[in-house]
Design a protein around this motif. Sequence first.
Motif, PDB file in Angstrom:
ATOM      1  N   MET A 152      35.157   4.955   5.537  1.00  0.00           N
ATOM      2  CA  MET A 152      36.179   3.998   4.975  1.00  0.00           C
ATOM      3  C   MET A 152      35.682   2.729   5.209  1.00  0.00           C
ATOM      4  SD  MET A 152      40.017   5.300   6.453  1.00  0.00           S
ATOM      5  CE  MET A 152      40.261   6.755   6.021  1.00  0.00           C
ATOM      6  N   ALA A 153      36.196   1.734   4.344  1.00  0.00           N
ATOM      7  CA  ALA A 153      35.778   0.197   4.367  1.00  0.00           C
ATOM      8  C   ALA A 153      36.810  -0.483   3.766  1.00  0.00           C
ATOM      9  CB  ALA A 153      34.363  -0.075   3.898  1.00  0.00           C
ATOM     10  N   ALA A 154      37.445  -1.710   4.049  1.00  0.00           N
ATOM     11  CA  ALA A 154      38.114  -2.504   3.648  1.00  0.00           C
ATOM     12  C   ALA A 154      37.317  -3.184   2.253  1.00  0.00           C
ATOM     13  CB  ALA A 154      38.803  -3.528   4.741  1.00  0.00           C
ATOM     14  N   VAL A 155      38.118  -3.588   1.046  1.00  0.00           N
ATOM     15  CA  VAL A 155      37.652  -4.402   0.266  1.00  0.00           C
ATOM     16  C   VAL A 155      38.506  -5.345   0.062  1.00  0.00           C
ATOM     17  CG1 VAL A 155      36.502  -2.367  -1.323  1.00  0.00           C
ATOM     18  CG2 VAL A 155      39.132  -2.763  -1.451  1.00  0.00           C
ATOM     19  N   ALA A 156      37.969  -6.659  -0.380  1.00  0.00           N
ATOM     20  CA  ALA A 156      38.570  -7.863  -0.499  1.00  0.00           C
ATOM     21  C   ALA A 156      39.082  -7.859  -1.923  1.00  0.00           C
ATOM     22  CB  ALA A 156      37.697  -8.924  -0.445  1.00  0.00           C
ATOM     23  N   LYS A 157      39.692  -8.788  -2.324  1.00  0.00           N
ATOM     24  CA  LYS A 157      40.471  -9.227  -3.776  1.00  0.00           C
ATOM     25  C   LYS A 157      39.014  -9.161  -4.804  1.00  0.00           C
ATOM     26  CE  LYS A 157      43.664 -12.248  -5.542  1.00  0.00           C
ATOM     27  NZ  LYS A 157      44.329 -13.564  -4.928  1.00  0.00           N
ATOM     28  N   ASP A 158      38.179  -9.626  -4.498  1.00  0.00           N
ATOM     29  CA  ASP A 158      36.943  -9.633  -5.394  1.00  0.00           C
ATOM     30  C   ASP A 158      36.042  -8.370  -5.682  1.00  0.00           C
ATOM     31  OD1 ASP A 158      35.768  -9.971  -3.111  1.00  0.00           O
ATOM     32  OD2 ASP A 158      34.892 -11.733  -3.393  1.00  0.00           O
ATOM     33  N   GLY A 159      36.516  -7.431  -4.864  1.00  0.00           N
ATOM     34  CA  GLY A 159      35.913  -6.132  -4.673  1.00  0.00           C
ATOM     35  C   GLY A 159      34.650  -6.031  -3.861  1.00  0.00           C
ATOM     36  N   GLU A 160      34.509  -7.235  -3.009  1.00  0.00           N
ATOM     37  CA  GLU A 160      33.427  -7.157  -2.006  1.00  0.00           C
ATOM     38  C   GLU A 160      33.992  -6.449  -0.751  1.00  0.00           C
ATOM     39  OE1 GLU A 160      30.456  -8.146  -2.468  1.00  0.00           O
ATOM     40  OE2 GLU A 160      30.595  -8.848  -4.543  1.00  0.00           O
ATOM     41  N   ASP A 184      41.287 -10.155   4.996  1.00  0.00           N
ATOM     42  CA  ASP A 184      40.864 -10.294   3.569  1.00  0.00           C
ATOM     43  C   ASP A 184      40.980  -9.248   2.741  1.00  0.00           C
ATOM     44  OD1 ASP A 184      40.194 -13.258   4.010  1.00  0.00           O
ATOM     45  OD2 ASP A 184      38.042 -12.517   4.254  1.00  0.00           O
ATOM     46  N   GLY A 185      41.231  -8.059   3.477  1.00  0.00           N
ATOM     47  CA  GLY A 185      41.192  -6.678   2.944  1.00  0.00           C
ATOM     48  C   GLY A 185      42.618  -6.551   2.381  1.00  0.00           C
ATOM     49  N   ILE A 186      42.476  -6.138   0.963  1.00  0.00           N
ATOM     50  CA  ILE A 186      43.567  -5.656   0.279  1.00  0.00           C
ATOM     51  C   ILE A 186      43.869  -4.335  -0.066  1.00  0.00           C
ATOM     52  CG2 ILE A 186      43.742  -7.970  -0.759  1.00  0.00           C
ATOM     53  CD1 ILE A 186      42.643  -6.247  -3.594  1.00  0.00           C
ATOM     54  N   GLY A 187      42.680  -3.419   0.324  1.00  0.00           N
ATOM     55  CA  GLY A 187      43.071  -2.211   0.414  1.00  0.00           C
ATOM     56  C   GLY A 187      41.717  -1.213   1.184  1.00  0.00           C
ATOM     57  N   VAL A 188      41.806  -0.281   1.302  1.00  0.00           N
ATOM     58  CA  VAL A 188      40.451   0.451   1.792  1.00  0.00           C
ATOM     59  C   VAL A 188      39.930   1.535   0.790  1.00  0.00           C
ATOM     60  CG1 VAL A 188      40.129   2.048   3.852  1.00  0.00           C
ATOM     61  CG2 VAL A 188      41.611   0.227   4.203  1.00  0.00           C
ATOM     62  N   VAL A 189      38.709   1.645   0.896  1.00  0.00           N
ATOM     63  CA  VAL A 189      38.032   2.636   0.255  1.00  0.00           C
ATOM     64  C   VAL A 189      37.942   3.861   1.246  1.00  0.00           C
ATOM     65  CG1 VAL A 189      36.023   3.394  -1.246  1.00  0.00           C
ATOM     66  CG2 VAL A 189      36.597   0.945  -0.895  1.00  0.00           C
ATOM     67  N   ILE A 190      38.388   4.850   0.494  1.00  0.00           N
ATOM     68  CA  ILE A 190      38.459   6.080   1.335  1.00  0.00           C
ATOM     69  C   ILE A 190      37.365   7.114   0.517  1.00  0.00           C
ATOM     70  CG2 ILE A 190      39.686   8.081   2.280  1.00  0.00           C
ATOM     71  CD1 ILE A 190      42.040   6.302   2.412  1.00  0.00           C
ATOM     72  N   VAL A 191      36.395   7.647   1.397  1.00  0.00           N
ATOM     73  CA  VAL A 191      35.340   8.325   0.812  1.00  0.00           C
ATOM     74  C   VAL A 191      35.450   9.812   1.581  1.00  0.00           C
ATOM     75  CG1 VAL A 191      33.058   8.883   0.057  1.00  0.00           C
ATOM     76  CG2 VAL A 191      33.873   6.686   0.053  1.00  0.00           C
ATOM     77  N   ARG A 192      35.860  11.158   0.910  1.00  0.00           N
ATOM     78  CA  ARG A 192      35.624  12.078   1.647  1.00  0.00           C
ATOM     79  C   ARG A 192      34.450  12.924   1.273  1.00  0.00           C
ATOM     80  NH1 ARG A 192      41.697  13.177  -0.548  1.00  0.00           N
ATOM     81  NH2 ARG A 192      42.876  12.196   0.942  1.00  0.00           N
ATOM     82  N   LEU A 193      33.649  13.431   2.272  1.00  0.00           N
ATOM     83  CA  LEU A 193      32.715  14.036   2.048  1.00  0.00           C
ATOM     84  C   LEU A 193      32.722  15.714   2.191  1.00  0.00           C
ATOM     85  CD1 LEU A 193      30.684  11.719   4.434  1.00  0.00           C
ATOM     86  CD2 LEU A 193      30.225  11.830   2.038  1.00  0.00           C
ATOM     87  N   GLN A 194      31.724  16.240   1.696  1.00  0.00           N
ATOM     88  CA  GLN A 194      31.782  17.722   1.667  1.00  0.00           C
ATOM     89  C   GLN A 194      31.829  18.246   3.017  1.00  0.00           C
ATOM     90  OE1 GLN A 194      28.430  19.051  -0.381  1.00  0.00           O
ATOM     91  NE2 GLN A 194      29.873  19.284  -2.244  1.00  0.00           N
ATOM     92  N   CYS A 195      31.000  17.785   3.911  1.00  0.00           N
ATOM     93  CA  CYS A 195      30.860  18.123   5.321  1.00  0.00           C
ATOM     94  C   CYS A 195      32.368  18.103   6.290  1.00  0.00           C
ATOM     95  CB  CYS A 195      29.756  17.457   5.928  1.00  0.00           C
ATOM     96  SG  CYS A 195      29.767  15.792   5.755  1.00  0.00           S
ATOM     97  N   GLY A 196      33.025  17.009   5.790  1.00  0.00           N
ATOM     98  CA  GLY A 196      34.303  16.843   6.509  1.00  0.00           C
ATOM     99  C   GLY A 196      34.420  15.712   7.272  1.00  0.00           C
TER     100      GLY A 196
END
Length: 120
Positions: free
Chosen positions: A51-59, A35-47
Amino acid sequence: MTKKKKTKKKIKNKALVAEKNEEAMVEGILEGSPDGIGVVIVRLQCGCKKMAAVAKDGEPASKLIIYRDQAESICDKCKKDDGDFMRVTEAFIHWSKPEPNDKEKEMINAKVLGTMPVTH
Ligand SMILES: [Zn+2]
């Protein structure tokens, strides 16, 4: 008096795109999340990264993955707080192809990243 030349300063907006080593992760996540149409990439200060896939509805379309490049485990801080928002430096969505249209992207961005306090 010297003539002041108008110099156009080009401000390069550093586009946030997945790095090579992130791309492999992204692909793996998308493979496991139909169901994933993209992946959220979160970079943290600590290195560490989240990441998590997001669906079309933003869930979320996958479990949240937290990892650290070239390390067996995430840092001690993240072990304690799961990568607190306080340490987020960059957060963006890497879209899978074909990418959704701009309107959809905007909606999903707002839903996924809109509520996330990003500190720079
Ligand atoms: Zn960390």
